[in-house]
Design an enzyme around this catalytic site. Structure first.
Site, PDB file in Angstrom:
ATOM      1  N   TYR A  13       0.824  -1.211   0.000  1.00 54.94           N
ATOM      2  CA  TYR A  13       0.000   0.000   0.000  1.00 54.94           C
ATOM      3  C   TYR A  13       0.856   1.259   0.000  1.00 54.94           C
ATOM      4  O   TYR A  13       0.415   2.306  -0.466  1.00 54.94           O
ATOM      5  CB  TYR A  13      -0.938  -0.003   1.216  1.00 54.94           C
ATOM      6  N   THR A  93       5.906  -4.088   8.695  1.00 57.38           N
ATOM      7  CA  THR A  93       6.542  -4.150  10.017  1.00 57.38           C
ATOM      8  C   THR A  93       5.446  -4.448  11.050  1.00 57.38           C
ATOM      9  O   THR A  93       5.110  -3.606  11.874  1.00 57.38           O
ATOM     10  CB  THR A  93       7.216  -2.809  10.356  1.00 57.38           C
ATOM     11  N   PRO A  94       4.874  -5.650  10.977  1.00 59.29           N
ATOM     12  CA  PRO A  94       3.706  -5.945  11.818  1.00 59.29           C
ATOM     13  C   PRO A  94       4.070  -6.096  13.296  1.00 59.29           C
ATOM     14  O   PRO A  94       5.255  -6.142  13.641  1.00 59.29           O
ATOM     15  CB  PRO A  94       3.210  -7.283  11.262  1.00 59.29           C
ATOM     16  N   THR A  95       3.058  -6.191  14.118  1.00 60.19           N
ATOM     17  CA  THR A  95       3.291  -6.458  15.539  1.00 60.19           C
ATOM     18  C   THR A  95       3.805  -7.890  15.681  1.00 60.19           C
ATOM     19  O   THR A  95       3.316  -8.813  15.022  1.00 60.19           O
ATOM     20  CB  THR A  95       1.965  -6.293  16.317  1.00 60.19           C
ATOM     21  N   GLU A 162       6.505   7.634   5.768  1.00 61.63           N
ATOM     22  CA  GLU A 162       5.409   8.010   4.867  1.00 61.63           C
ATOM     23  C   GLU A 162       4.174   8.389   5.699  1.00 61.63           C
ATOM     24  O   GLU A 162       3.808   7.680   6.619  1.00 61.63           O
ATOM     25  CB  GLU A 162       5.089   6.826   3.945  1.00 61.63           C
ATOM     26  N   THR A 223       5.028   9.210  16.576  1.00 63.99           N
ATOM     27  CA  THR A 223       4.345  10.265  17.326  1.00 63.99           C
ATOM     28  C   THR A 223       3.120  10.774  16.558  1.00 63.99           C
ATOM     29  O   THR A 223       2.041  10.961  17.134  1.00 63.99           O
ATOM     30  CB  THR A 223       5.313  11.445  17.584  1.00 63.99           C
ATOM     31  N   CYS A 277      -2.040   0.436  10.777  1.00 65.71           N
ATOM     32  CA  CYS A 277      -0.938   1.114  11.455  1.00 65.71           C
ATOM     33  C   CYS A 277      -1.218   1.703  12.835  1.00 65.71           C
ATOM     34  O   CYS A 277      -0.355   1.611  13.707  1.00 65.71           O
ATOM     35  CB  CYS A 277      -0.386   2.188  10.542  1.00 65.71           C
ATOM     36  N   LYS A 340     -11.995   2.036   6.270  1.00 68.75           N
ATOM     37  CA  LYS A 340     -12.472   3.391   5.997  1.00 68.75           C
ATOM     38  C   LYS A 340     -12.923   3.406   4.546  1.00 68.75           C
ATOM     39  O   LYS A 340     -12.673   2.443   3.818  1.00 68.75           O
ATOM     40  CB  LYS A 340     -11.385   4.433   6.271  1.00 68.75           C
TER      41      LYS A 340
HETATM   42  P1  NAD Z   1       2.084  -4.178   2.800  1.00 75.66           P
HETATM   43  O1  NAD Z   1       1.955  -5.403   3.604  1.00 75.66           O
HETATM   44  O2  NAD Z   1       0.930  -3.721   1.952  1.00 75.66           O
HETATM   45  O3  NAD Z   1       3.336  -4.306   1.809  1.00 75.66           O
HETATM   46  C1  NAD Z   1       4.579  -4.785   2.205  1.00 75.66           C
HETATM   47  C2  NAD Z   1       5.138  -5.655   1.066  1.00 75.66           C
HETATM   48  O4  NAD Z   1       6.486  -5.991   1.385  1.00 75.66           O
HETATM   49  C3  NAD Z   1       4.409  -6.973   0.868  1.00 75.66           C
HETATM   50  O5  NAD Z   1       3.899  -7.038  -0.459  1.00 75.66           O
HETATM   51  C4  NAD Z   1       5.471  -8.040   1.134  1.00 75.66           C
HETATM   52  O6  NAD Z   1       5.358  -9.182   0.284  1.00 75.66           O
HETATM   53  C5  NAD Z   1       6.748  -7.293   0.848  1.00 75.66           C
HETATM   54  N1  NAD Z   1       7.929  -7.860   1.488  1.00 75.66           N
HETATM   55  C6  NAD Z   1       8.098  -8.233   2.781  1.00 75.66           C
HETATM   56  N2  NAD Z   1       9.337  -8.679   2.990  1.00 75.66           N
HETATM   57  C7  NAD Z   1       9.993  -8.586   1.805  1.00 75.66           C
HETATM   58  C8  NAD Z   1      11.306  -8.899   1.392  1.00 75.66           C
HETATM   59  N3  NAD Z   1      12.211  -9.360   2.255  1.00 75.66           N
HETATM   60  N4  NAD Z   1      11.641  -8.691   0.095  1.00 75.66           N
HETATM   61  C9  NAD Z   1      10.730  -8.217  -0.773  1.00 75.66           C
HETATM   62  N5  NAD Z   1       9.463  -7.895  -0.444  1.00 75.66           N
HETATM   63  C10 NAD Z   1       9.098  -8.088   0.837  1.00 75.66           C
HETATM   64  O7  NAD Z   1       2.504  -3.022   3.808  1.00 75.66           O
HETATM   65  P2  NAD Z   1       2.239  -1.441   3.657  1.00 75.66           P
HETATM   66  O8  NAD Z   1       0.860  -1.104   4.090  1.00 75.66           O
HETATM   67  O9  NAD Z   1       2.704  -0.999   2.330  1.00 75.66           O
HETATM   68  O10 NAD Z   1       3.204  -0.886   4.799  1.00 75.66           O
HETATM   69  C11 NAD Z   1       4.598  -0.901   4.644  1.00 75.66           C
HETATM   70  C12 NAD Z   1       5.221  -0.054   5.735  1.00 75.66           C
HETATM   71  O11 NAD Z   1       4.788   1.305   5.592  1.00 75.66           O
HETATM   72  C13 NAD Z   1       4.856  -0.459   7.153  1.00 75.66           C
HETATM   73  O12 NAD Z   1       5.962  -0.253   7.986  1.00 75.66           O
HETATM   74  C14 NAD Z   1       3.757   0.516   7.529  1.00 75.66           C
HETATM   75  O13 NAD Z   1       3.718   0.757   8.913  1.00 75.66           O
HETATM   76  C15 NAD Z   1       4.174   1.762   6.802  1.00 75.66           C
HETATM   77  N6  NAD Z   1       3.085   2.683   6.440  1.00 75.66           N
HETATM   78  C16 NAD Z   1       1.904   2.202   5.958  1.00 75.66           C
HETATM   79  C17 NAD Z   1       0.900   3.082   5.560  1.00 75.66           C
HETATM   80  C18 NAD Z   1      -0.418   2.599   5.007  1.00 75.66           C
HETATM   81  O14 NAD Z   1      -1.288   3.421   4.801  1.00 75.66           O
HETATM   82  N7  NAD Z   1      -0.599   1.324   4.728  1.00 75.66           N
HETATM   83  C19 NAD Z   1       1.128   4.467   5.631  1.00 75.66           C
HETATM   84  C20 NAD Z   1       2.348   4.917   6.131  1.00 75.66           C
HETATM   85  C21 NAD Z   1       3.316   4.012   6.524  1.00 75.66           C
HETATM   86  C1  UGA Z   2      -3.147   6.825   9.058  1.00 75.12           C
HETATM   87  C2  UGA Z   2      -2.619   8.254   9.101  1.00 75.12           C
HETATM   88  O1  UGA Z   2      -3.700   9.158   8.865  1.00 75.12           O
HETATM   89  C3  UGA Z   2      -1.532   8.464   8.039  1.00 75.12           C
HETATM   90  O2  UGA Z   2      -0.981   9.767   8.172  1.00 75.12           O
HETATM   91  C4  UGA Z   2      -0.431   7.428   8.242  1.00 75.12           C
HETATM   92  O3  UGA Z   2       0.541   7.543   7.233  1.00 75.12           O
HETATM   93  C5  UGA Z   2      -1.039   6.035   8.185  1.00 75.12           C
HETATM   94  O4  UGA Z   2      -2.069   5.915   9.206  1.00 75.12           O
HETATM   95  C6  UGA Z   2      -0.057   4.946   8.476  1.00 75.12           C
HETATM   96  O5  UGA Z   2       0.971   5.173   9.061  1.00 75.12           O
HETATM   97  O6  UGA Z   2      -0.415   3.822   8.101  1.00 75.12           O
HETATM   98  P1  UGA Z   2      -4.875   5.491   7.537  1.00 75.12           P
HETATM   99  O7  UGA Z   2      -4.812   4.479   8.623  1.00 75.12           O
HETATM  100  O8  UGA Z   2      -4.687   5.049   6.152  1.00 75.12           O
HETATM  101  O9  UGA Z   2      -3.776   6.633   7.794  1.00 75.12           O
HETATM  102  O10 UGA Z   2      -6.278   6.249   7.566  1.00 75.12           O
HETATM  103  P2  UGA Z   2      -6.887   7.369   8.540  1.00 75.12           P
HETATM  104  O11 UGA Z   2      -7.628   8.325   7.711  1.00 75.12           O
HETATM  105  O12 UGA Z   2      -5.903   7.916   9.472  1.00 75.12           O
HETATM  106  O13 UGA Z   2      -7.965   6.538   9.357  1.00 75.12           O
HETATM  107  C7  UGA Z   2      -7.589   5.578  10.328  1.00 75.12           C
HETATM  108  C8  UGA Z   2      -8.818   5.075  11.055  1.00 75.12           C
HETATM  109  O14 UGA Z   2      -9.347   6.089  11.904  1.00 75.12           O
HETATM  110  C9  UGA Z   2      -9.957   4.670  10.116  1.00 75.12           C
HETATM  111  O15 UGA Z   2     -10.570   3.499  10.590  1.00 75.12           O
HETATM  112  C10 UGA Z   2     -10.885   5.856  10.175  1.00 75.12           C
HETATM  113  O16 UGA Z   2     -12.217   5.510   9.890  1.00 75.12           O
HETATM  114  C11 UGA Z   2     -10.715   6.275  11.622  1.00 75.12           C
HETATM  115  N1  UGA Z   2     -11.065   7.696  11.842  1.00 75.12           N
HETATM  116  C12 UGA Z   2     -10.309   8.678  11.276  1.00 75.12           C
HETATM  117  C13 UGA Z   2     -12.141   8.022  12.633  1.00 75.12           C
HETATM  118  O17 UGA Z   2     -12.833   7.132  13.170  1.00 75.12           O
HETATM  119  N2  UGA Z   2     -12.450   9.335  12.825  1.00 75.12           N
HETATM  120  C14 UGA Z   2     -11.725  10.340  12.270  1.00 75.12           C
HETATM  121  O18 UGA Z   2     -12.058  11.525  12.492  1.00 75.12           O
HETATM  122  C15 UGA Z   2     -10.629   9.995  11.466  1.00 75.12           C
END
Ligand code: NAD
Ligand code: UGA
Length: 465
Positions: A13, A93-95, A162, A223, A277, A340
């Site tokens: 994602y 980076t799961p729990t 990000e 944070t 996250c 969401k």
């Molecule tokens: P995701 O699970 O959608 O994607 C991670 C990908 O990495 C998977 O497709 C997996 O197959 C691949 N992968 C894992 N180990 C690998 C390896 N050794 N070599 C090659 N590929 C490998 O995860 P995501 O939602 O994209 O999140 C990635 C990171 O970004 C996490 O640390 C998350 O906390 C952070 N983040 C996520 C969001 C979000 O909205 N999803 C926003 C900001 C930050």
């Molecule tokens: C959140 C942060 O907003 C991003 O800045 C961050 O990068 C990301 O986490 C991440 O690190 O993964 P995201 O989880 O994609 O983004 O979506 P949000 O819009 O933050 O919503 C998170 C959850 O809170 C959803 O379930 C949403 O429905 C809920 N929410 C949000 C509420 O219940 N009320 C609100 O007012 C806002």
């Protein structure tokens, strides 16, 4: 140094949309996104853009423009690492689910695997960028691995967390509030920071590109998520007081949001926050605080999660008690399964917990979600490991027609705030349901007065009757 080739490990994602936007805005840079998951890479390469593995409004046209020009998706990780001047690590980076820190600490095994693979393959100096969300001080572990198992190659480690939110990823990437880049305070570190600043400066105004030391950057990401999640738990805590006292949570949110110190965003009461996250990052923060012996700090942040669990549980408890203390054998229609709107992501979606609670009460659940496929919902339930796959499929059914899902239902629960729910023919839905026809609006999106006029018995989160 000018970057000509980028590799991103992790086509999820974050990796997919982030790299698509970098490629679109920097046609002079070759961007290759790699992943161990071959079917995910195949989906990114699918000619039918409806099959991209991540649904984000606007993403398809960006991929269409850049893919094959300077954006590539591949499973050949070694080759992409070798070619790249700069490598983003964007893996999950799961729990942790085992060992020390189980249920709290971030599992860094995928990060370490990436570092080791880079160390093994790299033959020229490279800049490695932490894109994943990581515990503070992870950069030193990555550096240690790279420096000790590498081929004498020089590495600079940057932190570039990000901040995109799902559903608005493309807009957030094109027009970010800020881009954060942390690096070493040495001359080489500062030069590495500058190369990444130069990439973002192709489309982000310079004053929004913030540079810090590595630890500040890593910790700022945790944070930010902790503060955002805390806001949701705070407004949700107030929603319960509203329901008891007759105050209206939307009116309260508006009243406090007009205070410029508080601000109007992120004050929408809900059935609870979900997403991959917030919970994981706060648990990680709690763990870090505990490791430093800061127990009061740990307890403070943990409360945000406890409040969120309470909000999900009290929503399902309310459904059971309102339906005369039994939902056994009753059909409960779910509108929405995603965590969401405008995303097909279901990770930690409150719908899963509400479904789990209602299934424990022997309810039959029928679900409609405009973007989430049935296999995903079943995978979410199977993952709980509480019922056999066959039982999950018999107790929960999925349909692509909301009118069929709500037909003969005893109650409707709104779990996701999809816009289309507002525009349904609610009279038609009412006519097809058992009476009294109950609606539990966990997102506060439906017009309560209009529904009550039709005849629904309507509960909305944060609104007293
Ligand atoms: P995701 O699970 O959608 O994607 C991670 C990908 O990495 C998977 O497709 C997996 O197959 C691949 N992968 C894992 N180990 C690998 C390896 N050794 N070599 C090659 N590929 C490998 O995860 P995501 O939602 O994209 O999140 C990635 C990171 O970004 C996490 O640390 C998350 O906390 C952070 N983040 C996520 C969001 C979000 O909205 N999803 C926003 C900001 C930050
Ligand atoms: C959140 C942060 O907003 C991003 O800045 C961050 O990068 C990301 O986490 C991440 O690190 O993964 P995201 O989880 O994609 O983004 O979506 P949000 O819009 O933050 O919503 C998170 C959850 O809170 C959803 O379930 C949403 O429905 C809920 N929410 C949000 C509420 O219940 N009320 C609100 O007012 C806002």
């Amino acid at each position: 140094m000018k970057i000509k080739t980028i590799c991103c490990i992790g086509a999820g994602y974050v990796g997919g949309p982030t790299m698509a936007v970098i490629a679109q805005k920097c046609p002079h840079i070759k961007v290759t996104v790699v992943d161990v998951n071959a079917s995910r890479i195949a989906a990114w390469n699918d000619n039918d853009l409806n099959n991209l593995p991540v649904f984000e409004p606007g993403l398809d046209s960006i991929v269409k423009e850049a893919r094959g020009r300077n954006l590539f998706f591949s499973t050949n990780i070694d080759q992409a690492i070798e070619e790249a001047d700069m490598i983003f690590i964007s893996v999950n980076t799961p729990t942790k689910t085992y060992g020390k820190g189980k249920g709290m600490a971030a599992d860094l095994k995928y990060i370490e695997l990436c570092a080791r693979q880079i160390a093994k393959v790299a033959k020229q100096d490279k800049i490695v960028v932490e894109k994943s969300t990581l515990p503070v001080r992870t950069a030193s572990a990555i550096k240690n691995i790279l420096d000790n198992t590498g081929n004498g190659v020089q590495f600079q480690i940057l932190s570039n967390p990000e901040f995109l939110a799902e559903g608005t990823a493309v807009q957030d990437l094109l027009n970010p509030d800020r881009v954060l880049i942390g690096g070493d305070t040495t001359k080489e570190g500062q030069a590495a920071i500058q190369t990444l600043v130069d990439i973002y400066a192709n489309w982000v105004p310079k004053e929004r590109i913030l540079t810090t030391n590595v630890w500040s950057s890593e910790l700022s990401k945790l944070t930010a998520n902790a503060f955002l999640a805390q806001r949701v738990s705070s407004i949700n805590a107030m929603s319960e007081i509203c329901e008891k006292s007759g105050a209206d949570i939307d009116e309260v949110a508006r009243a406090i949001g007009m205070d410029s110190r508080i601000g109007p965003k992120f004050l929408k009461a809900s059935v609870g926050f979900g997403g991959s996250c917030f919970q994981k990052d706060i648990l990680n923060l709690v763990y870090i605080a505990k490791t430093y012996g800061l127990n009061e700090v740990a307890d403070y942040w943990e409360q945000v999660i406890l409040m969120n669990d309470h909000q999900k549980n009290r929503f399902s408890d309310n459904i059971v008690s309102t339906l005369y203390n039994t939902v056994s054998g009753k059909k409960i229609a779910f509108l929405g399964w995603a965590f969401k709107k405008d995303t097909n992501d279901t990770r930690e979606s409150p719908a899963i917990k509400v479904a789990y609670n209602l299934l424990n009460e022997q309810a039959n659940i029928a679900v409609y979600d405009p973007k989430v496929v049935a296999e995903r919902m079943y995978a979410d339930l199977d993952y709980l490991n509480t019922r056999t796959e066959a039982v999950n499929r018999s107790l929960l059914t999925v349909d692509t027609d909301p009118y069929l899902v709500t037909k003969d239902a005893h109650a409707i629960a709104v779990l996701t705030e999809w816009d289309e729910f507002k525009y349904y023919d609610w009279q038609r839905i009412y006519d097809s349901m058992h009476k009294p026809a109950f609606i539990f609006d966990g997102r506060g999106i439906l017009d309560k007065k209009a529904l009550e006029k039709i005849g629904f018995v309507c509960y909305t989160i944060g609104k007293g009757s």
